[in-house]
Design a protein around this motif. Sequence first.
Motif, PDB file in Angstrom:
ATOM      1  N   ASN A 123       0.921  -1.161  -0.012  1.00  0.00           N
ATOM      2  CA  ASN A 123      -0.077  -0.174  -0.146  1.00  0.00           C
ATOM      3  C   ASN A 123       0.928   1.336  -0.138  1.00  0.00           C
ATOM      4  O   ASN A 123       0.569   2.358   0.885  1.00  0.00           O
ATOM      5  CB  ASN A 123      -0.946  -0.081   1.100  1.00  0.00           C
ATOM      6  CG  ASN A 123      -2.101   0.818   0.913  1.00  0.00           C
ATOM      7  OD1 ASN A 123      -2.680   1.051  -0.163  1.00  0.00           O
ATOM      8  ND2 ASN A 123      -2.720   1.442   2.206  1.00  0.00           N
ATOM      9  N   ASP A 124       1.917   1.140  -0.665  1.00  0.00           N
ATOM     10  CA  ASP A 124       2.786   2.109  -0.646  1.00  0.00           C
ATOM     11  C   ASP A 124       2.860   3.141  -1.973  1.00  0.00           C
ATOM     12  O   ASP A 124       3.716   3.924  -2.251  1.00  0.00           O
ATOM     13  CB  ASP A 124       4.293   1.881  -0.573  1.00  0.00           C
ATOM     14  CG  ASP A 124       4.793   0.878  -1.435  1.00  0.00           C
ATOM     15  OD1 ASP A 124       3.900   0.434  -2.515  1.00  0.00           O
ATOM     16  OD2 ASP A 124       6.167   0.309  -1.611  1.00  0.00           O
TER      17      ASP A 124
ATOM     18  N   GLY B  81       6.381  -5.229   4.188  1.00  0.00           N
ATOM     19  CA  GLY B  81       6.531  -4.001   4.191  1.00  0.00           C
ATOM     20  C   GLY B  81       7.929  -3.418   4.083  1.00  0.00           C
ATOM     21  O   GLY B  81       8.640  -3.027   5.213  1.00  0.00           O
ATOM     22  N   ARG B  82       8.482  -3.641   2.709  1.00  0.00           N
ATOM     23  CA  ARG B  82       9.986  -3.275   2.668  1.00  0.00           C
ATOM     24  C   ARG B  82      10.235  -1.881   3.126  1.00  0.00           C
ATOM     25  O   ARG B  82      11.099  -1.667   3.726  1.00  0.00           O
ATOM     26  CB  ARG B  82      10.376  -3.497   1.055  1.00  0.00           C
ATOM     27  CG  ARG B  82      11.265  -4.598   0.851  1.00  0.00           C
ATOM     28  CD  ARG B  82      11.476  -4.671  -0.678  1.00  0.00           C
ATOM     29  NE  ARG B  82      10.325  -4.635  -1.459  1.00  0.00           N
ATOM     30  CZ  ARG B  82      10.501  -4.764  -2.515  1.00  0.00           C
ATOM     31  NH1 ARG B  82      11.504  -5.150  -3.319  1.00  0.00           N
ATOM     32  NH2 ARG B  82       9.366  -4.785  -3.408  1.00  0.00           N
ATOM     33  N   HIS B  83       9.397  -0.838   2.758  1.00  0.00           N
ATOM     34  CA  HIS B  83       9.611   0.276   2.968  1.00  0.00           C
ATOM     35  C   HIS B  83       8.637   0.998   3.573  1.00  0.00           C
ATOM     36  O   HIS B  83       8.548   2.302   3.794  1.00  0.00           O
ATOM     37  CB  HIS B  83      10.145   1.249   1.663  1.00  0.00           C
ATOM     38  CG  HIS B  83      11.204   0.535   0.696  1.00  0.00           C
ATOM     39  ND1 HIS B  83      12.294   0.399   1.327  1.00  0.00           N
ATOM     40  CD2 HIS B  83      11.220  -0.014  -0.390  1.00  0.00           C
ATOM     41  CE1 HIS B  83      12.946  -0.315   0.286  1.00  0.00           C
ATOM     42  NE2 HIS B  83      12.376  -0.190  -0.659  1.00  0.00           N
ATOM     43  N   SER B  84       7.473   0.294   4.203  1.00  0.00           N
ATOM     44  CA  SER B  84       6.537   1.068   4.469  1.00  0.00           C
ATOM     45  C   SER B  84       5.811   0.142   5.642  1.00  0.00           C
ATOM     46  O   SER B  84       5.761  -0.951   5.650  1.00  0.00           O
ATOM     47  CB  SER B  84       5.377   1.376   3.405  1.00  0.00           C
ATOM     48  OG  SER B  84       4.932   0.140   3.102  1.00  0.00           O
TER      49      SER B  84
ATOM     50  N   GLU C 201       8.518   4.467   9.119  1.00  0.00           N
ATOM     51  CA  GLU C 201       7.878   5.829   9.102  1.00  0.00           C
ATOM     52  C   GLU C 201       8.205   6.510  10.505  1.00  0.00           C
ATOM     53  O   GLU C 201       8.124   7.721  10.662  1.00  0.00           O
ATOM     54  CB  GLU C 201       6.368   5.998   8.538  1.00  0.00           C
ATOM     55  CG  GLU C 201       6.374   5.560   7.189  1.00  0.00           C
ATOM     56  CD  GLU C 201       5.936   3.939   7.264  1.00  0.00           C
ATOM     57  OE1 GLU C 201       6.186   3.381   7.751  1.00  0.00           O
ATOM     58  OE2 GLU C 201       5.402   3.819   5.931  1.00  0.00           O
ATOM     59  N   ARG C 202       8.245   5.619  11.622  1.00  0.00           N
ATOM     60  CA  ARG C 202       8.518   6.452  13.051  1.00  0.00           C
ATOM     61  C   ARG C 202       9.758   5.808  13.762  1.00  0.00           C
ATOM     62  O   ARG C 202      10.206   4.887  13.287  1.00  0.00           O
ATOM     63  CB  ARG C 202       7.170   5.919  13.815  1.00  0.00           C
ATOM     64  CG  ARG C 202       5.848   6.380  13.298  1.00  0.00           C
ATOM     65  CD  ARG C 202       5.800   8.024  13.272  1.00  0.00           C
ATOM     66  NE  ARG C 202       4.785   8.557  12.923  1.00  0.00           N
ATOM     67  CZ  ARG C 202       4.414   9.078  11.631  1.00  0.00           C
ATOM     68  NH1 ARG C 202       5.432   8.928  10.740  1.00  0.00           N
ATOM     69  NH2 ARG C 202       3.392   9.428  11.099  1.00  0.00           N
ATOM     70  N   LYS C 203      10.097   6.686  14.326  1.00  0.00           N
ATOM     71  CA  LYS C 203      11.617   6.401  15.196  1.00  0.00           C
ATOM     72  C   LYS C 203      11.235   6.123  16.553  1.00  0.00           C
ATOM     73  O   LYS C 203      10.232   6.306  17.171  1.00  0.00           O
ATOM     74  CB  LYS C 203      12.253   7.509  14.933  1.00  0.00           C
ATOM     75  CG  LYS C 203      12.589   7.928  13.632  1.00  0.00           C
ATOM     76  CD  LYS C 203      13.837   7.208  12.944  1.00  0.00           C
ATOM     77  CE  LYS C 203      13.948   7.542  11.279  1.00  0.00           C
ATOM     78  NZ  LYS C 203      13.025   6.828  10.570  1.00  0.00           N
TER      79      LYS C 203
ATOM     80  N   ALA D 123       7.466  -4.297  11.083  1.00  0.00           N
ATOM     81  CA  ALA D 123       7.741  -4.067   9.590  1.00  0.00           C
ATOM     82  C   ALA D 123       8.820  -4.419   9.152  1.00  0.00           C
ATOM     83  O   ALA D 123       9.820  -3.936  10.071  1.00  0.00           O
ATOM     84  CB  ALA D 123       7.139  -2.856   9.177  1.00  0.00           C
ATOM     85  N   GLU D 124       8.991  -5.238   8.376  1.00  0.00           N
ATOM     86  CA  GLU D 124      10.538  -5.817   8.008  1.00  0.00           C
ATOM     87  C   GLU D 124      11.385  -4.700   7.470  1.00  0.00           C
ATOM     88  O   GLU D 124      12.581  -4.961   7.529  1.00  0.00           O
ATOM     89  CB  GLU D 124      10.363  -6.862   6.709  1.00  0.00           C
ATOM     90  CG  GLU D 124       9.711  -6.151   5.524  1.00  0.00           C
ATOM     91  CD  GLU D 124       9.808  -7.035   4.054  1.00  0.00           C
ATOM     92  OE1 GLU D 124      10.264  -8.331   4.325  1.00  0.00           O
ATOM     93  OE2 GLU D 124       8.817  -6.784   3.269  1.00  0.00           O
ATOM     94  N   GLY D 125      10.817  -3.642   7.235  1.00  0.00           N
ATOM     95  CA  GLY D 125      11.696  -2.447   6.706  1.00  0.00           C
ATOM     96  C   GLY D 125      11.949  -1.491   7.802  1.00  0.00           C
ATOM     97  O   GLY D 125      12.480  -0.311   7.631  1.00  0.00           O
ATOM     98  N   ASP D 126      11.537  -1.939   9.070  1.00  0.00           N
ATOM     99  CA  ASP D 126      11.717  -1.050  10.012  1.00  0.00           C
ATOM    100  C   ASP D 126      13.312  -0.789  10.337  1.00  0.00           C
ATOM    101  O   ASP D 126      13.995  -1.636  10.277  1.00  0.00           O
ATOM    102  CB  ASP D 126      11.250  -1.316  11.541  1.00  0.00           C
ATOM    103  CG  ASP D 126      11.360  -0.329  12.444  1.00  0.00           C
ATOM    104  OD1 ASP D 126      10.466   0.414  12.604  1.00  0.00           O
ATOM    105  OD2 ASP D 126      12.037  -0.435  13.465  1.00  0.00           O
ATOM    106  N   GLU D 127      13.490   0.660  10.728  1.00  0.00           N
ATOM    107  CA  GLU D 127      15.008   1.059  10.694  1.00  0.00           C
ATOM    108  C   GLU D 127      15.722   0.481  12.048  1.00  0.00           C
ATOM    109  O   GLU D 127      16.914   0.403  12.015  1.00  0.00           O
ATOM    110  CB  GLU D 127      15.227   2.571  10.797  1.00  0.00           C
ATOM    111  CG  GLU D 127      14.818   3.282  12.191  1.00  0.00           C
ATOM    112  CD  GLU D 127      13.279   3.110  12.895  1.00  0.00           C
ATOM    113  OE1 GLU D 127      12.429   2.940  11.718  1.00  0.00           O
ATOM    114  OE2 GLU D 127      13.012   3.458  13.770  1.00  0.00           O
TER     115      GLU D 127
END
Length: 307
Positions: free
Chosen positions: A114-115, A156-159, A179-181, A206-210
Amino acid sequence: MNACIRAVIRACAHYNVTIYGIHRGFQGLIENDIRLMDSSSVANIIQLGGTILKTARSKDFMTFEGRQLAHKNLIQWGIEGLICIGGDGTYTGAMVFEQEFGLPSIGCPGTIDNDLSGTDSTIGYDTAINTAMDAIDKIRDTADAHNRVFFIEVMGRHSGHIALHAGIAGGAEGIFIPERKDEFEDIVKMYKKKMRKKEFSIFIVAEGDEEGYAYSIAKRFQNIYPETDCKVAVLGHIQRGGKPSANDRILASRLGAHAVKALIDGKRNMAVGVINNHINFAEFKDAIGNKKDIEENLWNLNTIITR
Ligand code: F6P
């Protein structure tokens, strides 16, 4: 995606337009894997996951030579326009192809992440959230029975759209999204306060979490709380398959039919979407370029209802 393919073919029949199915996306275009289709070729597929046309990540289409070959094939078949279902890679490919060879395309948003901008929801997203939610419900039984802390990783690679929505629907106490830290500090603080009141917890990553994947986050958590029985579950590709939800089938049907009408009306280089229940068209570059942020109100809601 099958519901979308079905709607495209049936709309073409309705408007008396000849339609071909290209197998394996841009790769099939290069390899001339193209077949004439009609209404009967899409009978009995609306309930199926995946795509009867199959798909591929095409490295060849990223080269000019590959695209040249694809164009040659299209000319041979007399194809005058493309309807492409996919995400940012698909839209980028269609955009470049249009710039180089002038062939018009309309995109239908097909990605569970959904990105993409220009639509509230992409095809497959609703099904993916429901699949993740079902899995969370099942894992909850073990978490509860054994008093465990679970970190459940979703796609969710980037989202973080899947993580946020499946997390709220599954009653997760904490959600990690790109999207959140600072989510880790937040859940550590929260867990400290709650430890005596509640003995099991579910967190969604999410797999893309920083902060990293679920395994590394769980390890950090376990180091801080060595007494907890910490487990990880990675849901993976189960989120990308299975029976599509009613919402996804209806969305895909609307998008497919409107994509055909748009191409007939002379629209090009655009992605079709649904915003506030109305059909919307966005330039490919905006659909890809304008990052769709997660809903702030849902993020705040989750903080309120889980503390
Ligand atoms: O692009 C959608 C997505 O589902 C991502 O969330 C995920 O990381 C990726 O696809 C997986 O792709 P593949 O199946 O090619 O590994």
